[in-house]
Design an enzyme around this catalytic site. Structure first.
Site, mmCIF file in Angstrom:
data_model
loop_
_atom_site.group_PDB
_atom_site.id
_atom_site.type_symbol
_atom_site.label_atom_id
_atom_site.label_comp_id
_atom_site.label_asym_id
_atom_site.label_seq_id
_atom_site.Cartn_x
_atom_site.Cartn_y
_atom_site.Cartn_z
ATOM 1 N N CYS A 265 -6.444 60.841 72.254
ATOM 2 C CA CYS A 265 -6.686 60.242 70.933
ATOM 3 C C CYS A 265 -7.979 60.681 70.263
ATOM 4 O O CYS A 265 -7.944 61.266 69.181
ATOM 5 C CB CYS A 265 -6.655 58.725 71.065
ATOM 6 S SG CYS A 265 -5.136 58.164 71.821
HETATM 7 C C1 UGA Z 1 -8.749 55.092 72.442
HETATM 8 C C2 UGA Z 1 -9.208 53.807 71.744
HETATM 9 O O1 UGA Z 1 -10.182 53.135 72.556
HETATM 10 C C3 UGA Z 1 -8.034 52.868 71.471
HETATM 11 O O2 UGA Z 1 -8.494 51.749 70.721
HETATM 12 C C4 UGA Z 1 -6.983 53.639 70.652
HETATM 13 O O3 UGA Z 1 -5.843 52.833 70.387
HETATM 14 C C5 UGA Z 1 -6.536 54.848 71.434
HETATM 15 O O4 UGA Z 1 -7.685 55.693 71.662
HETATM 16 C C6 UGA Z 1 -5.488 55.557 70.618
HETATM 17 O O5 UGA Z 1 -5.807 56.065 69.547
HETATM 18 O O6 UGA Z 1 -4.313 55.478 70.968
HETATM 19 P P1 UGA Z 1 -8.198 55.777 74.981
HETATM 20 O O7 UGA Z 1 -8.216 57.181 74.486
HETATM 21 O O8 UGA Z 1 -7.095 55.316 75.843
HETATM 22 O O9 UGA Z 1 -8.256 54.733 73.741
HETATM 23 O O10 UGA Z 1 -9.524 55.603 75.842
HETATM 24 P P2 UGA Z 1 -10.961 54.910 75.701
HETATM 25 O O11 UGA Z 1 -11.059 53.857 76.712
HETATM 26 O O12 UGA Z 1 -11.287 54.577 74.318
HETATM 27 O O13 UGA Z 1 -11.899 56.117 76.184
HETATM 28 C C7 UGA Z 1 -11.895 57.366 75.485
HETATM 29 C C8 UGA Z 1 -12.915 58.301 76.105
HETATM 30 O O14 UGA Z 1 -14.246 57.877 75.806
HETATM 31 C C9 UGA Z 1 -12.831 58.400 77.640
HETATM 32 O O15 UGA Z 1 -12.942 59.751 78.031
HETATM 33 C C10 UGA Z 1 -14.030 57.603 78.117
HETATM 34 O O16 UGA Z 1 -14.524 58.072 79.347
HETATM 35 C C11 UGA Z 1 -15.022 57.862 76.990
HETATM 36 N N1 UGA Z 1 -16.054 56.801 76.868
HETATM 37 C C12 UGA Z 1 -15.711 55.554 76.453
HETATM 38 C C13 UGA Z 1 -17.376 57.101 77.147
HETATM 39 O O17 UGA Z 1 -17.712 58.242 77.526
HETATM 40 N N2 UGA Z 1 -18.322 56.123 77.003
HETATM 41 C C14 UGA Z 1 -18.016 54.870 76.588
HETATM 42 O O18 UGA Z 1 -18.932 54.027 76.481
HETATM 43 C C15 UGA Z 1 -16.676 54.586 76.327
#
Ligand code: UGA
Length: 437
Positions: A265
């Protein structure tokens, strides 16, 4: 209500199973008979905690079924949700081919009935797609008038790994209705929701989704940039993040420093927004910077390995975690792939492990796979933690100290216990951890 869902991927299945759990009659449509049969046999095609149970409960209650009868299912339904993929093309722009063919199939189905129907786009699409592509395509193919078909955009905010909980207890619902018919049906569908419901037009709903994802991605890149400054200046970014997070305008969430964001995403959505803006000659410096930081951030770990080991040629480097985040087998845009490729380019011998994603990862990148973290660490000159799986965070320091040829651990997710590792004689360096050097 009677609902059809087009697309039996991650969003479609979670959406369908959640509506079935709420008591609606749901048909998940797929053109491939084997996928329909597998779904009806209770097989869950993706790794998502809680989803197999929710699908089985839906099938057992007869509220959920897989179906290949596209035309009859749609004409008899009240609402059809478009939950198909919107991948990136090579130039970063959004590929709407699946949305377009879903709209055409819905139009063809609606040509044979008279019942009022509402088409809802749940796939992440650029602003105006529902109004300028889906609406005309459905009307043109069905020959129906505007009064008998409603249109809306209703974005999903599901996180992989916690999608079921996010769908059952959403933090917000956005109803971007183009007309009264769609607004009335979606109000009814979400009548029991305990969260805020925002009503707007479709293009605003589409933008809410992009703006949310791009904001969170920018927050991660900003966090990482500041964490790198902290590391250089002997400051522990975790404490800085705690201090920042106490301001409720900032919030403590998404302030985890690390190797960058991946997944299906954030990278795709930021690229799509940036490409669409560039086509209109609109400046997008924030979006550009978000991606630039995210490409360089994982390479910091490779630079650290070089700092410690000199040439990486022939060195055995263990990658702990390959998925883009824990609780998923998804490796799309995983930062581990950026690191693995750079290590392979430097002629290192790369051995990875992951509780779920190893098989998917080897299709992306040709590294060796070890059956366990312990086996990956055996004889390694350096270990790089790329995904904060709880089992890796729980590894006893002695595993690193005793199994590795050189106990050098680079933590790309701030998941390991610095003090315990250092006490066990491990050289430990982590993103944003002051006192690394
Ligand atoms: C993301 C959004 O959080 C959802 O709200 C959205 O619905 C979804 O995309 C989508 O568009 O369908 P997702 O990709 O499953 O969800 O994962 P996240 O938990 O948001 O993490 C995304 C990335 O950011 C991961 O690689 C994670 O490791 C990284 N991240 C997240 C960080 O490096 N630091 C943080 O503090 C948080």
């Amino acid at each position: 209500m009677r609902i059809t869902v087009m697309g039996t991927g991650y969003v479609g299945l979670v959406t369908g199973a959640t509506f079935a759990a709420a008591g609606h009659d749901v048909a998940c449509l797929d053109i491939l008979p084997e996928r329909v049969a597998a779904l009806n046999a209770g097989e869950c095609p993706i790794f998502e905690p809680g989803l197999p149970e929710l699908l089985k409960a839906g099938l057992a209650s007869e509220k959920l079924r897989g179906s290949g009868e596209m035309a009859s299912e749609i004409t008899e339904a009240d609402l059809t949700f478009i939950c198909v993929g919107t991948p990136s093309r090579n130039d970063g722009s959004i590929d709407l081919a699946q949305v377009e063919s879903a709209a055409a199939a819905i139009g063809d189905a609606l040509a044979s009935g008279e019942r009022k129907h509402v088409v809802v786009v749940k796939s992440t699409v650029l602003p105006r797609t529902t109004e300028d592509l889906v609406l005309p395509r459905v009307l043109e193919r069905s020959g129906r008038d505007r009064a008998s078909v409603g249109f809306a955009m209703n974005p999903e905010f599901l996180r992989e790994g916690s999608a079921v909980a996010d769908a059952l207890q959403p933090d917000r619902i956005v109803i971007g209705a183009a007309d009264g018919l769609a607004r009335a049906r979606l109000r009814l569908l979400y009548a029991g929701a305990e969260c805020p419901v925002l009503e707007c037009d479709p293009r605003t709903a589409e933008m809410v989704k992009y703006a949310s994802n791009a904001f969170l991605a920018a927050k991660v890149s900003y966090t990482n940039e500041v964490a790198n400054l902290c590391e250089a200046w002997g400051i522990d970014f975790a404490t800085v993040a705690e201090g920042m997070g106490l301001d409720d305008r900032i919030s403590p969430r998404f302030l985890r420093a690390g190797a960058g964001f991946g997944g299906s995403c954030f990278p795709k959505d930021v690229k799509a927004l940036r490409t669409a803006a560039a086509a209109e000659k609109l400046p997008v410096a924030m979006l550009d910077a978000t991606l630039v930081v995210n490409e360089s951030q994982p390479l910091l770990l490779v630079a650290w390995a070089r700092d410690a080991l000199g040439s990486l040629k022939g060195k055995r480097i263990a990658l702990l975690g390959l998925a883009f985040k824990p609780d998923t087998d998804d490796v799309r845009e995983a930062r581990a792939a950026v690191v693995a490729r750079a290590l392979l380019d430097a002629d290192a011998s790369v051995v990875g492990c992951d509780p779920q994603a190893a098989a998917n990862f080897t299709a992306l990148c040709d590294i060796k796979i070890a059956a366990s973290a312990e086996a990956a660490l055996d004889g390694a000159d350096c270990a790089i933690l790329m995904t904060e799986w709880p089992e890796y965070a729980a590894l006893p320091p002695a595993v690193f100290a005793e199994r590795m040829a050189r106990p050098l651990v680079l933590d790309g997710r701030r998941a390991l216990d610095a003090k315990a590792l250092r006490n066990a004689g491990v050289e430990y360096r982590a993103i944003g951890l002051g006192g690394n050097k």
